[in-house]
Structures are given as structure tokens and as C-alpha cells.
Design a protein around this motif. Structure first.
Motif, PDB file in Angstrom:
ATOM      1  N   PRO A 114       0.832  -1.212   0.000  1.00 37.89           N
ATOM      2  CA  PRO A 114       0.000   0.000   0.000  1.00 37.89           C
ATOM      3  C   PRO A 114       0.858   1.250   0.000  1.00 37.89           C
ATOM      4  N   PRO A 115       0.326   2.345  -0.540  1.00 43.42           N
ATOM      5  CA  PRO A 115       1.103   3.583  -0.575  1.00 43.42           C
ATOM      6  C   PRO A 115       1.292   4.180   0.821  1.00 43.42           C
ATOM      7  N   CYS A 120      -6.807  -5.513  -7.820  1.00 49.81           N
ATOM      8  CA  CYS A 120      -6.159  -6.814  -7.651  1.00 49.81           C
ATOM      9  C   CYS A 120      -5.531  -6.955  -6.274  1.00 49.81           C
ATOM     10  N   GLN A 121      -5.673  -5.976  -5.429  1.00 49.93           N
ATOM     11  CA  GLN A 121      -4.994  -5.986  -4.141  1.00 49.93           C
ATOM     12  C   GLN A 121      -5.960  -6.246  -2.992  1.00 49.93           C
ATOM     13  N   HIS A 180      -5.180  -2.852   1.581  1.00 53.62           N
ATOM     14  CA  HIS A 180      -4.324  -1.942   0.819  1.00 53.62           C
ATOM     15  C   HIS A 180      -5.102  -0.763   0.265  1.00 53.62           C
ATOM     16  N   ARG A 181      -6.404  -0.825   0.336  1.00 52.14           N
ATOM     17  CA  ARG A 181      -7.217   0.206  -0.301  1.00 52.14           C
ATOM     18  C   ARG A 181      -7.645   1.253   0.738  1.00 52.14           C
ATOM     19  N   ARG A 229      -4.984   1.370   8.520  1.00 47.02           N
ATOM     20  CA  ARG A 229      -3.728   2.117   8.635  1.00 47.02           C
ATOM     21  C   ARG A 229      -2.607   1.130   8.275  1.00 47.02           C
ATOM     22  N   PRO A 230      -2.157   1.180   7.037  1.00 45.52           N
ATOM     23  CA  PRO A 230      -1.226   0.159   6.552  1.00 45.52           C
ATOM     24  C   PRO A 230       0.059   0.037   7.376  1.00 45.52           C
TER      25      PRO A 230
END
Length: 305
Positions: free
Chosen positions: A143-144, A191-192, A196-197, A203-204
């Protein structure tokens, strides 16, 4: 030194046991300085040139490039450093040869259809193989806005290093792994996993910090060959997800988490190929992050049935 003590290029070549062409080659490149010139402008060398010429030939026998020989002679580089660099280069060349050998063996004794597929896969991989595509895949997959240190730690753990002396099966596993990570869709948001979204509220950074701990605990269970079960590893796994979305670890949360993870796209093929790549041919499988994650998911599902 008087002129009579100097040698012509032919005399130096004779004393050193080399050709005139060799002496002229090294002289033209500044490796063999002249001691003077004759009245007719011909090169003259002192007896000390023999030792220097022999040293040059010894260094060239080791396949040192002329610029490196020059630096050694001038004292700019320690000979030990040059030797270390050559050893690294030779090691890389040997690794490339071993991979080529295993790749050629892979193409023996297979059907025409298998050979066509394997040629396509192998042709996309450099020799020796590079893991750059695998690292890029993980940087897209994660994830970003994760802390850079956490990203580097995950990539280091997730990207397998190809064995220096591979079997044909390991060459095929790496080629398929390369194809998997360079395929379409794998970096797309649809696809994730849900975690991750951004719209899912996770909170990644919190999630992945906790997952690292859970995976480490599960890896110990895998090495001990214990079946998935309730315990510290699973508790840490669930807590990582709960903390990341501001929830509490309850039976209801575990049931919901089990269902959500089951619906997520899962890159199990990546981990299967990774295990094939890094595990010794005649030994037990080496635990991967994917194997630990599967162990944890299985333990979670068993606890929520």
C-alpha cells in the motif's frame, strides 16, 4: 646511467623472453617507461624494465585490464583491492555459467510444447538472474505511504535470492516467478487486498508492523512442523488487523476477518514458486512469508468454524 647500459626494444624483449610487439604495446600505453632515446630517436630501456615487464605480464595473466594494471603499478590501488574486485567478477561469471548450464539441462528431455514455454520464460530472464523485477513488484503491491524503512524491510524479506548453483527446477521456478511479477494486473488496486485500499479504513503502517511480528512467530511454528493452532502467533496476527482498523479482537471480528481474507486476491503462486526456488533440492521446504501467512489464516479459519 650511461647510454651503453641501456637496452634497445629488441634487447629488452630478448632478455624478458617476449616479443618486440609486446614491449611496444606496453610502452605505448605508458606501462613501461623509457629510460631514454638513442641518437636516432629509438627507445632505450634500463635493466630494471625487465622486472616491471614481468610484473605486467603476471598481472595480465590474471586478466586484469590495462587501466587496472597501470593503477597497480603507479600505486593508486592496492593490489589486494584489485584482486578482490577480480574475484567478485569471476564469481559473477561462474554464477552466470551455472545458470546457463542449469537452463540448458532444463531444455533437455522435455516435449516440444514444454520446450517452447520454457524457452519463452528463460528468454525473459538475465544471466545471472536479477531480482529487480521482483522488488518492483513488491513496491507496487504494498500500500502507498508506508514508511520507507518498513517497505525496505518487507522487500528484503519477500524477495528471494537465487541460489548460486541452481538445479534446472530452480531455474524454472525463478523464470516463472519473474513472469508472475511482470504480468498484468498485479499492481492494480482492484487486484490488491482490502487492507491496501484507502477506502477500507486501514492504517497500513500499523498493519504491516504487526504482521511482521506475527509472521516471525508463525515461522517458528513452521520450522517446528506444528499444525496451525490458536496461540501467540495467531493473536498477534489478529491484533495487527484489529489495531490497523481501530477495532477490538473479538470472536465477531475474527469471523469477519476470516471472511474478508478469504475474499482477498492472494498471491499464493508467488510464495509457492519462492519456496521452490530457495528450498534445497533434497531438504525440507524453507519457510516463506507466504507459508507463515497461510499457517496463520488456517489457524484463524479453524478457530472461527
Amino acid at each position: 646511467m650511461v647510454a651503453d647500459a641501456l637496452w634497445s626494444i629488441g634487447e629488452l624483449a630478448e632478455h624478458a623472453g617476449v616479443t618486440v610487439k609486446t614491449v611496444r604495446f606496453y610502452s605505448d600505453r605508458g606501462l613501461l617507461p623509457e629510460a631514454g632515446r638513442s641518437g636516432g630517436g629509438h627507445r632505450r630501456y634500463g635493466p630494471e624494465a625487465i622486472d616491471r615487464l614481468r610484473l605486467i605480464r603476471s598481472l595480465r595473466t590474471l586478466d586484469l585490464p590495462v587501466p587496472e594494471v597501470s593503477r597497480v603499478l603507479d600505486g593508486e590501488d592496492a593490489l589486494e583491492d584489485v584482486i578482490a574486485g577480480q574475484l567478485r567478477e569471476v564469481g559473477s561469471q561462474l554464477a552466470a555459467l551455472r545458470w546457463r548450464e542449469a537452463a540448458l539441462q532444463l531444455l533437455q528431455g522435455c516435449t516440444a510444447e514444454e520446450r517452447a514455454e520454457r524457452l519463452r520464460l528463460i528468454g525473459a530472464v538475465t544471466t545471472p538472474p536479477s531480482t529487480a523485477a521482483l522488488a518492483r513488484f513488491w513496491r507496487r503491491w504494498l500500500p502507498p505511504r508506508l514508511p520507507s524503512g518498513l517497505v525496505s524491510a518487507i522487500v528484503e524479506q519477500a524477495v528471494p535470492q537465487p541460489p548460486p548453483d541452481p538445479t534446472p527446477a530452480q531455474v524454472l521456478a525463478f523464470a516463472r516467478l519473474h513472469a508472475f511479477t511482470t504480468g498484468a494486473c498485479l499492481g492494480g488496486a482492484h487486484c490488491q487486498p482490502a487492507a491496501h485500499r484507502p477506502e477500507q479504513g486501514y492504517r497500513p503502517a500499523v498493519l504491516y508492523a504487526g504482521l511482521n511480528e506475527a509472521v516471525a512467530l508463525a515461522s517458528v511454528e513452521l520450522v517446528a512442523r506444528r499444525a496451525p493452532h490458536q496461540g501467540e502467533a495467531l493473536d498477534r496476527f489478529v491484533a495487527a488487523h484489529a489495531d490497523a482498523c481501530g477495532a477490538r479482537d473479538t470472536p465477531a471480528f475474527r469471523r469477519a476477518l476470516s471472511g474478508r481474507l478469504a475474499a482477498d486476491p492472494y498471491i499464493d503462486q508467488y510464495w509457492q514458486l519462492t519456496a521452490e526456488l530457495i528450498s534445497p533440492p533434497d531438504g525440507p521446504p524453507v519457510p516463506t512469508i507466504g507459508a507463515a501467512d497461510t499457517w496463520l489464516r488456517t489457524a484463524l479459519d479453524a478457530g472461527t468454524d
